[in-house]
Design a protein around this motif. Structure first.
Motif, short mmCIF file in Angstrom:
data_model
loop_
_atom_site.label_atom_id
_atom_site.label_comp_id
_atom_site.label_asym_id
_atom_site.label_seq_id
_atom_site.Cartn_x
_atom_site.Cartn_y
_atom_site.Cartn_z
N GLY A 76 79.01 55.81 -30.42
CA GLY A 76 79.84 55.13 -29.43
C GLY A 76 80.03 53.66 -29.74
O GLY A 76 80.28 52.85 -28.84
N LEU A 77 79.90 53.31 -31.02
CA LEU A 77 80.03 51.92 -31.45
C LEU A 77 81.18 51.78 -32.44
O LEU A 77 81.54 52.74 -33.13
CB LEU A 77 78.73 51.45 -32.13
CG LEU A 77 77.47 51.40 -31.28
CD1 LEU A 77 76.26 51.07 -32.14
CD2 LEU A 77 77.60 50.38 -30.15
N THR A 78 81.74 50.61 -32.50
CA THR A 78 82.77 50.32 -33.51
C THR A 78 82.13 50.27 -34.89
O THR A 78 80.93 50.00 -35.02
CB THR A 78 83.47 49.00 -33.18
OG1 THR A 78 82.49 47.99 -32.88
CG2 THR A 78 84.40 49.16 -31.98
N PRO A 79 82.90 50.51 -35.95
CA PRO A 79 82.31 50.67 -37.28
C PRO A 79 81.67 49.41 -37.87
O PRO A 79 80.95 49.50 -38.86
CB PRO A 79 83.49 51.14 -38.14
CG PRO A 79 84.70 50.75 -37.40
CD PRO A 79 84.34 50.80 -35.95
N ASN A 80 81.91 48.24 -37.27
CA ASN A 80 81.30 47.02 -37.80
C ASN A 80 79.78 47.00 -37.64
O ASN A 80 79.11 46.16 -38.23
CB ASN A 80 81.91 45.78 -37.13
CG ASN A 80 81.88 45.84 -35.62
OD1 ASN A 80 82.15 46.88 -35.03
ND2 ASN A 80 81.55 44.74 -34.98
N TYR A 81 79.23 47.93 -36.86
CA TYR A 81 77.77 48.00 -36.69
C TYR A 81 77.12 49.02 -37.62
O TYR A 81 75.90 49.21 -37.57
CB TYR A 81 77.43 48.38 -35.24
CG TYR A 81 77.91 47.41 -34.20
CD1 TYR A 81 77.37 46.14 -34.10
CD2 TYR A 81 78.91 47.76 -33.29
CE1 TYR A 81 77.79 45.23 -33.15
CE2 TYR A 81 79.34 46.87 -32.33
CZ TYR A 81 78.78 45.61 -32.26
OH TYR A 81 79.22 44.73 -31.30
N TYR A 82 77.91 49.67 -38.45
CA TYR A 82 77.36 50.77 -39.25
C TYR A 82 76.19 50.32 -40.13
O TYR A 82 75.14 50.98 -40.17
CB TYR A 82 78.46 51.38 -40.12
CG TYR A 82 77.93 52.39 -41.10
CD1 TYR A 82 77.58 53.68 -40.69
CD2 TYR A 82 77.74 52.07 -42.45
CE1 TYR A 82 77.07 54.60 -41.58
CE2 TYR A 82 77.23 52.98 -43.35
CZ TYR A 82 76.89 54.25 -42.91
OH TYR A 82 76.37 55.15 -43.80
N SER A 83 76.35 49.21 -40.84
CA SER A 83 75.29 48.75 -41.76
C SER A 83 74.01 48.43 -41.03
O SER A 83 72.90 48.72 -41.51
CB SER A 83 75.78 47.52 -42.54
OG SER A 83 76.87 47.83 -43.35
N GLU A 84 74.12 47.81 -39.85
CA GLU A 84 72.93 47.45 -39.09
C GLU A 84 72.17 48.70 -38.64
O GLU A 84 70.94 48.76 -38.74
CB GLU A 84 73.33 46.63 -37.86
CG GLU A 84 73.61 45.17 -38.15
CD GLU A 84 74.77 44.97 -39.09
OE1 GLU A 84 74.64 44.14 -40.00
OE2 GLU A 84 75.82 45.63 -38.94
#
Length: 572
Positions: A312-320
């Protein structure tokens, strides 16, 4: 020191000793400063790497020499006793190096430089008292260095002066060159250099933007866009500032736990769902249930798209998430309420894109990967599993990924026939939408989304814009009645609510960021070039030349909300 030596020669001797002592402290400072590199990965451009090392050498050399000029050199003339002068110099230089050692460890932990201001602003940011043990160690090292240099130092000759001057000019050149490189990078928007702005404490690199803007060599709007984009990227890259979820999750669940079937059909689009002759069951299902025709995929990268779907998050958080191995709130919740979790994939070539998500979520016990040509196939396994769990009292969550082929409609029919639709939520979508990076046709970013939810059939919200990363918060808020605000664990909203704060919808390709609003959409590429388009005509709107910076800043802050705010004057 010999008492018969003249006062002027004594002063000269102490200055010569002070220069050499400072040179060794520059070396010690540079060695400690190497630890800053752990928090700052090596840039991927030649100019970035050159600046990386030149600024390291020039910055700490310059500040050590400046420290000598301010805190040591004047006392050469004030303190009469050389031993007292040496003790003072050892103490104050060791204290400065201790502060640098504390700062470098604080920076590696919190990505901020240590100061009294940060201690008051971020009281939770603590650092071990053990780091202060470096102070007596530095006292010993500097005492030995001081004594050795004292025995080796002589009255400065012309040859000594030439060597000292050459070293001084070299280090000064490094400092000046690093500032010139940064001023050039700031003007030309070279991010591999400007992103190193805050690498060292008290750093204030030279900029020349005002002069260049006035002279016409730099466009002010382009510069502002680059700074805004850089600020967004810098936040995303700071892993330790990431917190998901923001608070502990609390529930107020209903008594009836519904089963959940998430059918992800790769290649499916809205036109297929409208083709009642070719795909009658899929088409009829979308018409009889809630069909969100203006749904946007999160990314054209399948791995990031799947991540957004389940977190449920935008993809900019994927690496974290990938680096910290944090489990999804969705899967944690399913486990809490004793749901059986199953994954069925029909394409082994895509399995790696799912494995990263699976590895982070240990609650997923059942994971089936087969090709359609295998016997039994994934479809056969799905039918077998549904038949065996038909009378099961435990609720389940099942994710099925099929490729869009000619027999998909009949497969969907057989699966649907085995479900108790009064007890099962059915979601049909496509998370794999490989749109081109520079797409200016917003329809290329759309993906189908149809939801069957027992007891809910409200179509008044199905015509507005939606996104795949809102599926997870909808399940959590409607089925499990999580009492936390949705913004504390998701970038999305409840699809069955008004979602007044839904805009902008965030979509990303490998090189571009898309911000989708009610009447327009904005595209920013990796060079911070800005394009604004009308959603209906796809034509550039006037705003392209005059971006709404406040709107962009608010939008980026919204989608960076899971990163801790950093008070940094350089971001202004």
């Amino acid at each position: 020191m010999n008492k018969n030596i003249s006062h002027s020669n004594q002063i000269s001797f102490l200055i010569n000793w002070g220069h050499r002592y400072t040179a060794f402290n520059i070396i010690y400072s540079l060695l400690i400063a190497l630890l800053y590199f752990y928090a700052n990965p090596l840039p991927n451009t030649s100019i970035g790497i050159i600046y990386f090392f030149v600024s390291w050498l020039g910055y700490f050399s310059f500040f050590c020499f400046l420290f000598y000029i301010i805190f040591v050199f004047p006392f050469t003339f004030v303190i009469k006793y050389s031993r007292v002068f040496r003790i003072y110099t050892i103490f104050i230089s060791s204290l400065a190096l201790t502060f640098q050692f504390v700062d470098v460890n604080y920076f590696n932990l919190y990505k901020e430089h240590f100061s009294l201001f940060t201690m008051f602003q971020e009281p939770n940011n603590t650092i071990s008292i053990h780091y202060l043990l470096i102070f007596p160690i530095l006292i010993i090292i500097n005492t030995l260095t001081s004594q050795w240099l004292w025995n080796k130092t002589k009255i400065k000759t012309k040859k000594n002066r030439k060597l000292t001057f050459s070293i001084f000019m070299f280090l000064l050149s490094c400092f000046l060159i690093s500032n010139i490189i940064f001023a050039w990078a700031d003007a030309t928007l070279e991010k591999s250099v400007t992103m190193q702005r805050n690498s060292f404490p008290l750093a204030a690199p030279l900029t020349a933007k005002d002069l260049l803007i006035k002279s016409g060599f730099l466009k002010e709007n382009q510069y502002k866009l680059s700074k805004l984009y850089e600020k967004h990227v810098e936040k995303v890259s700071k892993i330790s500032n990431f917190k998901y979820p923001k608070n502990n999750i609390t529930y107020s669940p209903k008594g009836n736990n519904l089963n959940i079937l998430l059918l992800d059909i790769r290649g499916l689009n809205n036109k297929d769902l409208a083709d009642i002759h070719q795909y009658p069951y899929l088409s009829l299902f979308s018409k009889e249930n809630m069909f969100f025709k203006n749904t946007y995929v999160a990314s054209n990268n399948l791995q990031k798209s799947i991540f957004s779907l389940f977190y449920g998050l935008t993809p900019n958080y994927y690496s974290e998430i990938d680096n910290s191995k944090i489990q999804s709130v969705l899967f944690d919740t399913l486990k809490k309420f004793n749901y059986k979790i199953n994954f069925f994939l029909s394409s082994p070539s895509k399995a790696d894109d799912y494995y990263r998500i699976i590895l982070n979520n240990k609650n997923i016990k059942s994971f089936h990967v087969k090709t359609d040509s295998e016997n039994p196939s994934t479809y056969t396994d799905v039918i077998k599993w549904l038949d065996s769990n038909d009378s099961s009292s435990s609720p389940w969550f099942t994710y099925i990924s099929f490729e869009f082929k000619s027999d998909i409609d009949s497969k969907f029919q057989q699966i649907l026939n085995r479900l108790d639709l009064q007890k099962t939520i059915v979601i049909v979508t496509n998370s794999d939408v490989p749109f081109v990076n520079d797409s200016t046709n917003i329809d290329n970013l759309k993906t189908p989304l149809t939801i069957h939810w027992p007891g809910i059939h409200d179509t008044k919200f199905t015509f507005r814009d939606s996104n795949l990363y809102s599926i997870t918060p909808t399940i959590l808020s409607k089925l499990f009645e999580i009492t936390n605000p949705l913004s504390s664990f998701s970038s999305g909203c409840d699809l069955f609510d008004s979602c007044t704060n839904n805009y902008p919808i965030f979509t990303a390709s490998t090189s571009n960021i898309y911000l989708i609003f009610k009447d327009k959409f904005i595209m920013l590429d990796e060079k911070a070039n800005y394009y604004a388009f009308d959603k209906n005509s796809y034509l550039n709107v006037q705003e392209t030349e005059n971006p709404d910076f406040d709107l962009l800043d608010v939008s980026f802050d919204k989608y960076n909300s899971f990163f801790k705010k950093i008070n940094n004057q350089n971001d202004k």
